[in-house]
Design a protein around this motif. Structure first.
Motif, PDB file in Angstrom:
ATOM      1  N   GLN A 164       0.732  -8.066   6.782  1.00  0.00           N
ATOM      2  CA  GLN A 164       1.331  -6.737   6.733  1.00  0.00           C
ATOM      3  C   GLN A 164       1.857  -6.423   5.334  1.00  0.00           C
ATOM      4  OE1 GLN A 164       4.312  -7.381   9.750  1.00  0.00           O
ATOM      5  NE2 GLN A 164       2.998  -6.633  11.400  1.00  0.00           N
ATOM      6  N   ASN A 192       0.884  -1.156   0.000  1.00  0.00           N
ATOM      7  CA  ASN A 192       0.000   0.000   0.000  1.00  0.00           C
ATOM      8  C   ASN A 192       0.923   1.208   0.000  1.00  0.00           C
ATOM      9  OD1 ASN A 192      -1.587   2.291   0.975  1.00  0.00           O
ATOM     10  ND2 ASN A 192      -3.208   0.786   1.329  1.00  0.00           N
ATOM     11  N   CYS A 194       1.501   3.588   2.986  1.00  0.00           N
ATOM     12  CA  CYS A 194       2.061   3.101   4.244  1.00  0.00           C
ATOM     13  C   CYS A 194       3.556   3.403   4.276  1.00  0.00           C
ATOM     14  CB  CYS A 194       1.826   1.599   4.379  1.00  0.00           C
ATOM     15  SG  CYS A 194       2.721   0.827   5.745  1.00  0.00           S
ATOM     16  N   TRP A 205       5.939   2.144   5.972  1.00  0.00           N
ATOM     17  CA  TRP A 205       6.776   0.941   6.022  1.00  0.00           C
ATOM     18  C   TRP A 205       6.888   0.330   4.619  1.00  0.00           C
ATOM     19  CZ3 TRP A 205       9.091   1.063  10.518  1.00  0.00           C
ATOM     20  CH2 TRP A 205       8.443   1.658  11.593  1.00  0.00           C
ATOM     21  N   ILE A 253      -5.089  -1.802   3.416  1.00  0.00           N
ATOM     22  CA  ILE A 253      -4.789  -2.066   4.820  1.00  0.00           C
ATOM     23  C   ILE A 253      -5.877  -1.534   5.755  1.00  0.00           C
ATOM     24  CG2 ILE A 253      -2.306  -2.209   4.478  1.00  0.00           C
ATOM     25  CD1 ILE A 253      -2.046   0.672   5.357  1.00  0.00           C
TER      26      ILE A 253
END
Length: 262
Positions: free
Chosen positions: A54, A11, A14, A16, A38
């Motif tokens: 994740q 995504n 995000c 991370w 997410i």
């Protein structure tokens, strides 16, 4: 060398997951992107690939790799030099990580790892605390500058042996894994201090320049770098984090009024 078949489950909003996007961009590696929402429960097909659900998840020639820092380091190790458009290696630029088969390389890798750990364990909690706790501009400026002054500025001083003010971590002329792994959160800071978002004070940058000049210079270079900046949807990030900060501010004000009325 033929380019690997890479699929990135991600995504892009995000931070991370953005670590993987920055790495792939800097290494000039082509990849297929599969969007993961997410905000919703993960579908069974994705949980079969990554049981934690994740992002990011990397499929590299069929091998699945998870966790953003591990994904980025794997790519840096697998491609120690950037690839040009024809897929051949070039020695004109350093890679994101030095090889570990020399003392100097091992030391630099250790310094990068320590730097990133200091950022994630010390600075990131303060940054998220500002947003989710609805901190005032004065408190957030002192909190962020204080932790950067204590935890990050000394590491940048140690890493820059030549004192070159235009370099990246460890006097590198190009991005290192230190910039890849901290870049998404630096983008948060430089976005939120803009007046249209306002979760951070517009005076923050001048305070950073005064108290942590090496950090201010380094961070400005990082967020301006195309490999870092290309992943930023500034309007989405700014408005999303602004809404969270304003919600926290309103909650604090409501709780304070309740106490006054008791």
């Amino acid at each position: 060398m033929a380019s690997p078949k890479i699929t990135l489950y991600t995504n892009p909003n995000c931070p991370w997951a953005q670590r993987a996007h920055i790495t792939l961009k800097e290494l000039n590696l082509p990849y297929e992107q599969v969007f993961i929402d997410i905000e919703k429960p993960r579908e069974e097909w994705y949980l079969a690939i990554n049981p934690k659900g994740q992002v990011p998840t990397l499929s590299y020639n069929g091998t699945v790799i998870t966790e953003s820092g591990i994904v980025a380091q794997f790519l840096a190790d697998a491609h120690p030099h950037p690839l040009n458009e024809t897929g051949t290696e070039t020695q004109t630029r350093a890679g994101l990580l030095p090889p570990s088969n020399s003392f100097e390389g091992a030391i630099q890798r250790a310094r990068i790892a320590f730097f990133v750990d200091a950022w994630v364990s010390k600075v990131y909690p303060v940054l998220t605390g500002v947003i989710l706790g609805g901190e005032s501009h004065g408190a957030s400026t002192e909190g962020l500058v204080g932790v950067i002054e204590k935890e990050i500025e000394p590491l940048l001083l140690v890493s820059a042996a030549s004192g070159d003010a235009d370099s990246f971590f460890g006097d590198s002329e190009t991005l290192t894994l230190a910039e890849v792994l901290t870049g998404p959160f630096l983008l948060w800071i430089f976005t939120l201090l803009k007046p249209e978002y306002g979760a951070l004070s517009t005076e923050l940058i001048s305070v950073l320049r005064e108290r942590v000049p090496r950090f201010a210079s380094w961070a400005s270079r990082v967020v301006a770098h195309d490999s870092v900046r290309h992943v930023l949807d500034e309007e989405w990030v700014g408005n999303n984090l602004k809404a969270r900060w304003e919600g926290a501010v309103a909650k604090k004000e409501g709780e304070s009024k309740e106490k006054e009325d008791e």
